[in-house]
Design an enzyme around this catalytic site. Structure first.
Site, short mmCIF file in Angstrom:
data_model
loop_
_atom_site.label_atom_id
_atom_site.label_comp_id
_atom_site.label_asym_id
_atom_site.label_seq_id
_atom_site.Cartn_x
_atom_site.Cartn_y
_atom_site.Cartn_z
N TRP A 95 26.03 47.82 45.25
CA TRP A 95 26.26 46.98 46.57
C TRP A 95 27.04 47.44 47.36
O TRP A 95 28.19 47.99 47.23
CB TRP A 95 26.63 45.45 45.79
CG TRP A 95 26.79 44.36 46.89
CD1 TRP A 95 25.77 43.94 47.95
CD2 TRP A 95 28.00 43.58 47.20
NE1 TRP A 95 26.41 43.16 48.54
CE2 TRP A 95 27.50 42.67 48.17
CE3 TRP A 95 29.14 43.37 46.41
CZ2 TRP A 95 28.44 41.78 48.71
CZ3 TRP A 95 30.03 42.42 46.91
CH2 TRP A 95 29.43 41.52 47.96
N ASP A 121 30.18 42.26 37.49
CA ASP A 121 29.93 41.52 38.64
C ASP A 121 28.56 40.58 38.31
O ASP A 121 27.57 41.30 38.12
CB ASP A 121 29.66 42.50 39.73
CG ASP A 121 29.26 41.61 41.00
OD1 ASP A 121 29.30 40.39 40.99
OD2 ASP A 121 29.21 42.33 42.12
N LYS A 123 23.26 32.55 45.28
CA LYS A 123 21.93 32.68 45.05
C LYS A 123 21.29 31.60 44.26
O LYS A 123 20.39 31.00 44.41
CB LYS A 123 21.50 33.98 44.43
CG LYS A 123 21.64 34.83 45.51
CD LYS A 123 22.73 35.99 45.50
CE LYS A 123 22.75 36.74 46.73
NZ LYS A 123 23.77 37.58 46.92
#
Ligand code: PMP
Length: 402
Positions: A132, A217, A252
């Site tokens: 990311w 993460d 999300k």
């Protein structure tokens, strides 16, 4: 001389360039697969029913907005521990997990990074190649040198692409003790490729043997195989007796992007040590933004703390997960029907919101300029933004540039 003096301010950065380009595009068929956001089959950002129900109850009994404790809403932190470590987790019961509410998953990473800088000032951070895009910047800004471990290799699987697990493991084995290793707990962003449970075991063994610090993460828990299934990797690290860091994001999974709801959890060796960790995390929060905002955390705590709403959330999250998988299959079938002869079935073995499509930068640029189909130059597409209305168009467009 009429030329302007050199500016004392640094130049602008192109972070949101792709979105701005998409918004300015006048192509009526344009499709934005560039962002990391889940859209429903109507192309709309969902407002989950469980969230609406929790907000309705909250509005019926309005409360004043005092400051939250530095580590956030106690019920929220407890609910996060249950989700991440499992309701019956021994480390949670033994008081060995410090969890703090954070401003999104990004906030969790930042609080963890600031804390780590204090306890391991000379450590290097290893992130996956690729990762990311904010990982490198975030840890660099926290003062760490950031290096990468091999992850994705386009030449794997006969050129279709895949994980270079040998390379990853070799790099971890060669890392100095104390190195911080940033791992994607599930649904790797940007590639969509996760390592297998057996490979996780090997990673855990190296982390333990080399005395590395694992920072997991977890921005997509529930988007891979299920909430508990995706959380299983955390339990593996815990079972190995490792003091891990875990960042959580509900952006999300609750479709609460703008509310900035996330968390950081740190596993200590003893309850006493964990209490000290918690107080250090509070210092990191206090000196960044003092304390977290109320609304998003209250929604998540209300949903996770109410059996009916929680069941509704799990159902809605499950529907998102299933819809993404259906879109992956439609993409593979649609590309074949559109005349693509290359085997694209790897798209259905990828997991989560993203797919590394294997398309080149030139092909991605053509997709944008000729068809208004936006993905990143690296070939990453957000499959969670495909729907029954745009899928055929996207397949036709990809078939024309391949
Ligand atoms: N980690 C990864 C891997 C992500 O993809 C994202 C979101 N795109 C985040 C962290 C940040 O999550 P949030 O928006 O909750 O800060």
């Amino acid at each position: 001389c009429l030329c302007s003096p050199p500016s004392k301010w640094p130049p602008a950065t192109p972070i949101l360039g792709l979105n701005e380009q998409f918004n300015a595009d006048t192509n009526p068929n344009k499709v934005n697969l560039g962002v990391g956001v889940y859209f429903d089959d109507n192309g709309k950002l969902p407002l989950l029913q469980c969230v609406q129900a929790a907000e309705k109850t909250m509005m019926e009994k309005p409360t004043a907005r005092g400051y939250l404790p530095i580590d956030g809403i106690a019920a929220y932190d407890a609910a996060v521990k249950g989700l991440v470590f499992g309701a019956d987790s021994e480390v949670v019961k033994g008081g060995r997990v410090a969890t703090v509410q954070a401003i999104g998953g990004t906030g969790g990473l930042k609080i963890g990074a600031d804390f780590l800088k204090k306890i391991s000032p000379n450590a290097t951070v290893l992130i996956s190649d690729p990762s990311w895009e904010n990982h490198r910047a975030l840890f660099t800004n926290a003062g760490f040198p950031v290096d990468t471990y091999p992850y994705f290799d386009q030449s794997a699987n006969g050129g279709l692409g895949g994980i270079n697990f040998e390379g990853m493991l070799a790099k971890l084995k060669a890392a100095a003790a104390g190195t911080i290793v940033l791992l994607h707990a599930c649904c790797h962003n940007p590639t969509g490729y996760d390592i297998t449970p057996a490979q996780w075991d090997q990673v855990i063994a190296v982390v333990k043997e080399r005395n590395l610090t694992a920072f997991l993460d977890m921005a997509y828990q529930g988007f891979g195989y299920g909430i508990a299934e995706d959380g299983a990797v955390i339990a593996k690290f815990v079972a190995a007796g490792l003091n891990i860091f875990v960042s959580t994001s509900f952006s999300k999974s609750f479709s609460l992007y703008g509310e900035r709801v996330g968390a950081l959890s740190v596993v200590g060796s003893t309850k006493e040590e964990t209490d000290r960790v918690l107080s250090q995390l509070k210092i990191a929060i206090r000196t960044n933004y003092s304390n977290p905002p109320t609304h998003g955390g209250a929604i998540v705590a209300a949903v996770l703390g109410n059996p009916e709403l929680r069941a509704l959330w799990e159902k809605e999250l499950g529907e998102m997960r299933v819809r993404i998988k259906a879109m992956r299959q439609k993409l593979v079938d649609g590309l074949k029907a559109a005349g693509v002869t290359k085997d694209m079935s790897f798209i259905t073995t990828q997991i989560g919101m993203f797919s590394y499509s294997g398309l080149s930068k030139d092909q991605m640029v053509r997709l944008r300029s000729e068809f208004g189909v936006y993905g990143t130059d690296t070939g990453r597409m957000c499959v969670a933004a495909l729907n029954s209305k745009n899928i055929d168009y996207v397949c036709q467009a990809i078939a024309k540039v391949i």
